[in-house]
Design a protein around this motif. Structure first.
Motif, PDB file in Angstrom:
ATOM      1  N   THR A  82       0.831  -1.208   0.000  1.00 54.82           N
ATOM      2  CA  THR A  82       0.000   0.000   0.000  1.00 54.82           C
ATOM      3  C   THR A  82       0.863   1.254   0.000  1.00 54.82           C
ATOM      4  OG1 THR A  82      -1.728  -1.151   1.243  1.00 54.82           O
ATOM      5  CG2 THR A  82      -1.785   1.266   1.254  1.00 54.82           C
ATOM      6  N   PHE A  83       0.444   2.240  -0.805  1.00 59.57           N
ATOM      7  CA  PHE A  83       1.076   3.556  -0.714  1.00 59.57           C
ATOM      8  C   PHE A  83       0.013   4.632  -0.824  1.00 59.57           C
ATOM      9  CE2 PHE A  83       1.094   2.900  -5.324  1.00 59.57           C
ATOM     10  CZ  PHE A  83       0.850   4.164  -5.855  1.00 59.57           C
ATOM     11  N   HIS A  84       0.368   5.816  -0.348  1.00 55.51           N
ATOM     12  CA  HIS A  84      -0.565   6.941  -0.321  1.00 55.51           C
ATOM     13  C   HIS A  84       0.037   8.132  -1.040  1.00 55.51           C
ATOM     14  CE1 HIS A  84      -2.674   4.792   2.963  1.00 55.51           C
ATOM     15  NE2 HIS A  84      -1.453   4.548   3.423  1.00 55.51           N
ATOM     16  N   ILE A  85      -0.818   8.899  -1.690  1.00 55.52           N
ATOM     17  CA  ILE A  85      -0.454  10.194  -2.246  1.00 55.52           C
ATOM     18  C   ILE A  85      -1.182  11.246  -1.421  1.00 55.52           C
ATOM     19  CG2 ILE A  85      -0.598  11.716  -4.248  1.00 55.52           C
ATOM     20  CD1 ILE A  85      -0.572   9.220  -6.004  1.00 55.52           C
ATOM     21  N   VAL A  86      -0.423  12.195  -0.879  1.00 51.85           N
ATOM     22  CA  VAL A  86      -1.002  13.237  -0.035  1.00 51.85           C
ATOM     23  C   VAL A  86      -0.674  14.598  -0.656  1.00 51.85           C
ATOM     24  CG1 VAL A  86      -1.201  14.169   2.292  1.00 51.85           C
ATOM     25  CG2 VAL A  86      -0.619  11.751   1.960  1.00 51.85           C
ATOM     26  N   PRO A  87      -1.553  15.126  -1.484  1.00 44.28           N
ATOM     27  CA  PRO A  87      -1.288  16.426  -2.100  1.00 44.28           C
ATOM     28  C   PRO A  87      -1.280  17.549  -1.056  1.00 44.28           C
ATOM     29  CG  PRO A  87      -3.102  15.259  -3.191  1.00 44.28           C
ATOM     30  CD  PRO A  87      -2.839  14.558  -1.898  1.00 44.28           C
ATOM     31  N   GLU A 113      -4.988   9.977  -1.295  1.00 43.24           N
ATOM     32  CA  GLU A 113      -5.353   8.878  -2.179  1.00 43.24           C
ATOM     33  C   GLU A 113      -4.569   7.642  -1.755  1.00 43.24           C
ATOM     34  OE1 GLU A 113      -4.556  10.074  -6.177  1.00 43.24           O
ATOM     35  OE2 GLU A 113      -5.409  12.082  -5.888  1.00 43.24           O
ATOM     36  N   THR A 114      -5.243   6.516  -1.692  1.00 46.08           N
ATOM     37  CA  THR A 114      -4.614   5.277  -1.256  1.00 46.08           C
ATOM     38  C   THR A 114      -4.680   4.233  -2.361  1.00 46.08           C
ATOM     39  OG1 THR A 114      -5.173   5.691   1.065  1.00 46.08           O
ATOM     40  CG2 THR A 114      -4.685   3.413   0.450  1.00 46.08           C
ATOM     41  N   TYR A 115      -3.553   3.550  -2.575  1.00 45.47           N
ATOM     42  CA  TYR A 115      -3.462   2.551  -3.640  1.00 45.47           C
ATOM     43  C   TYR A 115      -2.914   1.250  -3.070  1.00 45.47           C
ATOM     44  CZ  TYR A 115      -3.987   6.634  -6.641  1.00 45.47           C
ATOM     45  OH  TYR A 115      -4.451   7.782  -7.236  1.00 45.47           O
ATOM     46  N   HIS A 116      -3.528   0.138  -3.473  1.00 47.25           N
ATOM     47  CA  HIS A 116      -3.117  -1.184  -3.003  1.00 47.25           C
ATOM     48  C   HIS A 116      -2.623  -2.024  -4.191  1.00 47.25           C
ATOM     49  CE1 HIS A 116      -4.956  -0.402   0.907  1.00 47.25           C
ATOM     50  NE2 HIS A 116      -6.042  -0.015   0.280  1.00 47.25           N
TER      51      HIS A 116
END
Length: 376
Positions: free
Chosen positions: A300-305, A311-314
């Motif tokens: 899992t990783f997250h994008i935090v603008p 936004e979370t991606y698996h």
């Protein structure tokens, strides 16, 4: 893919330890689970005794779950069990040797395989120091043989996805990076002969755990288009020493990627658990990228603008893909099939860069230890 018919690669396995077991098991996973046209056969297994090698092969043959596919397909039917590593390296039915022995033996074992004319995949970290690695590279190039460090994380689907985000420029210019691989292994309860504690086995947190913070620094910063494959400046380091055996229990080092104007702090620790929510964090001008624990196999990783919602991606390794070591095995097979002597995804030049960091941390740590002993 450059071929529509399956390519079969015949492996020799050196060591019957835990990582060698998982790697060998993943050679038995159905290639269709990862859309691959590679087929892996285990031709030989070497251990310190024939009995140990036989037990290893029997364990593989008893595999269930995703690994039973290879058993049913006969990938172990002609596997030979040897009581020495030399016999594996000299077996004419072996194309490539996987070195899964302790790091202090990597150089000798990989060199033996190369001198026997075998391609080599060697577990990380590649060697005990850069001089040993350069020796292996020289032999491989002289003999036109494939050689690669087994940093499996590089080949996981999530690693490509994360790079796509960072390199797209969506988050802006990288500013600051940190990566940490820390696990409390309860070392006080372990015997001094344990691989984490024994200096003769490369004990300590750095050599065992250091490749994983390093791989994310390499993938996100070293390979960043604006870095232009430039090695960072080594700024400083610190080691806390485990007094029972004088190996490092914690190591920390700071790098400066000058082309990016981005600092990177990397850390390993075998006495404290790391943060589960953020094992690696890249802070950029317009937002952050956060990778969840663990750095060796994140899902899992997250994008935090800076302005916007998280936004979370698996991208987990699927259960039918085993442990996830099959991806690096496929890379080896594809390179050998195509006549390549090194991987573009895991080039020897990048192994040298990461190895140099570990060497420098140890060099400075050794100096610090001598100073401390002198004052005692």
């Amino acid at each position: 893919m450059t071929s529509t018919s399956p390519f079969t690669l015949r492996w020799g396995i050196l060591s019957t330890g835990s990582i060698a077991t998982e790697f060998a098991m993943d050679l038995l996973v159905d290639p269709a689970t990862r859309n691959s046209d590679m087929r892996h056969v285990i031709a030989a297994v070497g251990s310190r005794s024939v009995e140990s090698a036989d037990r290893f092969v029997d364990k593989l043959k008893a595999s269930t779950g995703p690994w039973s596919w290879g058993v049913q397909q006969g990938l172990l039917t002609e596997t030979k069990a040897y009581g020495s590593y030399a016999e594996v390296c000299n077996d004419p039915n072996v194309d490539v040797v996987y070195v899964g022995t302790p790091v202090t033996l990597h150089h000798a074992d990989a060199k033996m395989a190369l001198l026997a004319g075998k391609h080599v995949l060697c577990e990380k970290c590649f060697t005990f120091d850069l001089a040993e690695l350069d020796d292996l590279i020289a032999i491989a190039r002289e003999k036109n043989l494939f050689l690669m460090e087994a940093v499996w994380t590089r080949f996981h689907p999530i690693a490509y996805k994360i790079q796509d985000v960072v390199f797209s420029g969506r988050l802006g210019k990288p500013k600051r990076f940190q990566a940490d691989f820390s696990i409390d292994f309860n070392v006080d309860a372990r015997p001094t002969s344990d691989r984490f504690l024994d200096p003769a086995l490369g004990g300590g947190s750095l050599l065992d755990m250091g490749p994983y913070p390093s791989v994310w620094a390499m993938l996100l910063l070293y390979q960043h288009p604006d870095n232009r494959s430039t090695a960072p400046k080594f700024v400083n380091s610190y080691q806390r020493i485990y007094r029972r055996t004088n190996v490092d229990e914690r190591s920390r080092w700071l790098l400066d990627f000058e082309n990016l104007e981005c600092e990177a702090q990397l850390m390993t620790d075998m006495t404290t658990h790391g943060l589960r929510e953020a094992t690696a964090v890249l802070q950029c001008q317009d937002g952050d990228l956060i990778i969840e624990f663990g750095p060796q196999k994140p899902s899992t990783f997250h994008i935090v603008p800076r302005n916007g919602e998280r936004e979370t991606y698996h991208y987990p390794i699927a259960a039918e893909q085993g442990h996830g070591l099959c991806f690096e095995a496929d890379e080896v097979a594809q390179c050998i099939r195509d006549g390549k002597t090194e991987s573009e995804r895991m080039p020897l030049s990048e192994s040298r860069v990461a190895q140099s960091w570990l060497d420098e941390v140890r060099r400075r740590g050794t100096t610090c230890m001598k100073d401390m002993k002198g004052k005692a």
